[in-house]
Write a protein that holds these residues in place. Structure first.
Motif, PDB file in Angstrom:
ATOM      1  N   GLU A   1      59.967  57.428 -94.972  1.00 57.08           N
ATOM      2  CA  GLU A   1      61.202  57.233 -94.348  1.00 57.08           C
ATOM      3  C   GLU A   1      60.934  55.368 -94.867  1.00 57.08           C
ATOM      4  OE1 GLU A   1      59.033  54.961 -90.471  1.00 57.08           O
ATOM      5  OE2 GLU A   1      58.851  56.972 -89.422  1.00 57.08           O
ATOM      6  N   THR A   2      60.683  55.369 -96.630  1.00 53.81           N
ATOM      7  CA  THR A   2      61.041  55.045 -97.919  1.00 53.81           C
ATOM      8  C   THR A   2      61.489  54.740 -99.031  1.00 53.81           C
ATOM      9  OG1 THR A   2      58.389  54.271 -97.896  1.00 53.81           O
ATOM     10  CG2 THR A   2      59.367  52.564 -96.467  1.00 53.81           C
ATOM     11  N   TRP A   3      62.197  54.395 -99.556  1.00 56.17           N
ATOM     12  CA  TRP A   3      62.042  54.823-101.135  1.00 56.17           C
ATOM     13  C   TRP A   3      60.545  54.765-101.992  1.00 56.17           C
ATOM     14  CZ3 TRP A   3      65.502  56.594-104.245  1.00 56.17           C
ATOM     15  CH2 TRP A   3      65.127  56.741-105.647  1.00 56.17           C
ATOM     16  N   GLU A   4      59.760  54.138-101.211  1.00 51.93           N
ATOM     17  CA  GLU A   4      58.180  54.382-102.017  1.00 51.93           C
ATOM     18  C   GLU A   4      57.810  55.292-102.208  1.00 51.93           C
ATOM     19  OE1 GLU A   4      54.646  51.684-102.637  1.00 51.93           O
ATOM     20  OE2 GLU A   4      56.102  50.687-101.080  1.00 51.93           O
ATOM     21  N   HIS A   5      58.013  56.010-100.492  1.00 51.76           N
ATOM     22  CA  HIS A   5      57.428  57.256 -99.733  1.00 51.76           C
ATOM     23  C   HIS A   5      57.923  58.555-100.904  1.00 51.76           C
ATOM     24  CE1 HIS A   5      56.668  55.634 -95.665  1.00 51.76           C
ATOM     25  NE2 HIS A   5      55.515  55.207 -96.676  1.00 51.76           N
ATOM     26  N   TRP A   6      59.085  58.320-101.558  1.00 48.35           N
ATOM     27  CA  TRP A   6      60.037  59.322-101.585  1.00 48.35           C
ATOM     28  C   TRP A   6      59.793  59.229-103.369  1.00 48.35           C
ATOM     29  CZ3 TRP A   6      63.683  62.216-100.074  1.00 48.35           C
ATOM     30  CH2 TRP A   6      64.258  63.040-101.446  1.00 48.35           C
ATOM     31  N   GLU A   7      59.752  58.317-103.570  1.00 49.15           N
ATOM     32  CA  GLU A   7      59.322  58.326-104.988  1.00 49.15           C
ATOM     33  C   GLU A   7      57.858  59.023-105.806  1.00 49.15           C
ATOM     34  OE1 GLU A   7      61.865  55.906-107.893  1.00 49.15           O
ATOM     35  OE2 GLU A   7      60.226  54.759-107.420  1.00 49.15           O
ATOM     36  N   GLN A   8      57.053  58.290-103.915  1.00 49.07           N
ATOM     37  CA  GLN A   8      55.447  58.691-104.482  1.00 49.07           C
ATOM     38  C   GLN A   8      55.527  60.298-104.514  1.00 49.07           C
ATOM     39  OE1 GLN A   8      52.974  55.871-102.544  1.00 49.07           O
ATOM     40  NE2 GLN A   8      50.993  57.099-103.936  1.00 49.07           N
ATOM     41  N   LEU A   9      56.110  61.123-103.457  1.00 48.44           N
ATOM     42  CA  LEU A   9      56.306  61.699-102.994  1.00 48.44           C
ATOM     43  C   LEU A   9      56.386  62.858-104.211  1.00 48.44           C
ATOM     44  CD1 LEU A   9      56.173  61.571 -99.011  1.00 48.44           C
ATOM     45  CD2 LEU A   9      54.903  62.987-100.311  1.00 48.44           C
TER      46      LEU A   9
ATOM     47  N   ASN B   1      50.055  55.711 -94.957  1.00 49.78           N
ATOM     48  CA  ASN B   1      49.770  54.648 -95.600  1.00 49.78           C
ATOM     49  C   ASN B   1      49.488  55.273 -96.655  1.00 49.78           C
ATOM     50  OD1 ASN B   1      48.874  53.125 -93.240  1.00 49.78           O
ATOM     51  ND2 ASN B   1      48.060  55.332 -92.000  1.00 49.78           N
ATOM     52  N   MET B   2      50.326  55.619 -97.617  1.00 52.16           N
ATOM     53  CA  MET B   2      49.174  56.228 -98.649  1.00 52.16           C
ATOM     54  C   MET B   2      49.791  54.934 -99.547  1.00 52.16           C
ATOM     55  SD  MET B   2      52.131  59.533 -99.854  1.00 52.16           S
ATOM     56  CE  MET B   2      53.824  58.784-100.030  1.00 52.16           C
ATOM     57  N   SER B   3      50.822  54.588 -99.567  1.00 51.64           N
ATOM     58  CA  SER B   3      51.641  53.341-100.307  1.00 51.64           C
ATOM     59  C   SER B   3      49.932  52.486-100.462  1.00 51.64           C
ATOM     60  CB  SER B   3      52.665  52.320-100.304  1.00 51.64           C
ATOM     61  OG  SER B   3      52.838  52.288 -99.098  1.00 51.64           O
ATOM     62  N   ARG B   4      49.457  51.870 -98.953  1.00 52.14           N
ATOM     63  CA  ARG B   4      48.754  50.412 -98.770  1.00 52.14           C
ATOM     64  C   ARG B   4      47.156  50.943 -98.504  1.00 52.14           C
ATOM     65  NH1 ARG B   4      52.236  50.517 -94.351  1.00 52.14           N
ATOM     66  NH2 ARG B   4      50.616  51.548 -93.456  1.00 52.14           N
ATOM     67  N   SER B   5      47.027  52.576 -98.048  1.00 54.06           N
ATOM     68  CA  SER B   5      45.350  53.524 -98.284  1.00 54.06           C
ATOM     69  C   SER B   5      45.207  54.219 -99.584  1.00 54.06           C
ATOM     70  CB  SER B   5      45.130  54.336 -97.496  1.00 54.06           C
ATOM     71  OG  SER B   5      44.134  55.219 -97.010  1.00 54.06           O
ATOM     72  N   LYS B   6      44.015  54.157-101.013  1.00 55.89           N
ATOM     73  CA  LYS B   6      43.431  54.773-101.958  1.00 55.89           C
ATOM     74  C   LYS B   6      43.549  56.303-101.414  1.00 55.89           C
ATOM     75  CE  LYS B   6      42.922  51.855-105.429  1.00 55.89           C
ATOM     76  NZ  LYS B   6      42.038  51.133-106.408  1.00 55.89           N
ATOM     77  N   ASP B   7      42.524  56.375 -99.813  1.00 56.39           N
ATOM     78  CA  ASP B   7      42.182  57.500 -99.242  1.00 56.39           C
ATOM     79  C   ASP B   7      43.705  58.521 -99.184  1.00 56.39           C
ATOM     80  OD1 ASP B   7      39.847  56.688 -99.629  1.00 56.39           O
ATOM     81  OD2 ASP B   7      39.537  55.836 -98.380  1.00 56.39           O
ATOM     82  N   SER B   8      44.186  58.088 -98.081  1.00 51.49           N
ATOM     83  CA  SER B   8      45.493  58.568 -97.544  1.00 51.49           C
ATOM     84  C   SER B   8      46.061  59.306 -98.595  1.00 51.49           C
ATOM     85  CB  SER B   8      46.763  57.730 -97.061  1.00 51.49           C
ATOM     86  OG  SER B   8      46.191  57.181 -95.322  1.00 51.49           O
ATOM     87  N   ALA B   9      46.754  57.641-100.152  1.00 52.76           N
ATOM     88  CA  ALA B   9      47.428  58.920-101.603  1.00 52.76           C
ATOM     89  C   ALA B   9      47.035  60.447-101.974  1.00 52.76           C
ATOM     90  CB  ALA B   9      47.546  57.178-102.381  1.00 52.76           C
TER      91      ALA B   9
END
Length: 132
Positions: free
Chosen positions: A84-92, A53-61
């Motif tokens: 599970e996604t490139w977006e997760h990978w980059e953000q982490l 949820n971190m890409s959709r929720s500021k709270d989770s991020a």
């Protein structure tokens, strides 16, 4: 955990024997900040529900970022579950997460396929040591 003192003694013995210990699904269920102080753990695994949820929720991020910062400040390492996604990978990666696990890296496989996978694995971000 019927006998917390016995369990803690066993965990200290395992840790002293060089066995790395993890807290799984941190942030959910019975995990608490108290465990970070008392348990001789080396790794904290961030629950996949926060990662998803971190890409959709500021709270989770914010929870993911804060957990990574806290764990690093305590001298331990983080593992993000459910990448599970490139977006997760980059953000982490940007947040400084130490390790990742999830379908983006590899799907479950038979033990006999693992060595070949390791030999052929090319991290999505070759310039970082994030892919462990």
């Amino acid at each position: 955990m019927e006998d917390p003192e016995l369990a803690l003694g066993i965990l200290h013995s395992l840790h002293a024997g060089g066995i790395p210990l993890y807290i799984d699904d941190f942030g959910t269920g019975y995990s608490s900040l108290n465990y970070l102080q008392k348990l001789p753990v080396d790794y904290i695994k961030i629950d996949q529900s926060f990662v998803a949820n971190m890409s959709r929720s500021k709270d989770s991020a914010m929870i993911v970022r804060s957990t990574i910062d806290l764990v690093r400040d305590l001298g331990r390492k983080t593992v993000a579950e459910g990448v599970e996604t490139w977006e997760h990978w980059e953000q982490l990666s940007r947040l400084g997460c130490d390790y990742a696990q999830g379908y983006f890296i590899a799907k479950p496989m038979p033990a006999e396929a693992f060595q070949e996978w390791v030999e052929n694995f090319i991290p999505p971000v070759p310039s970082t040591e994030f892919a462990h």
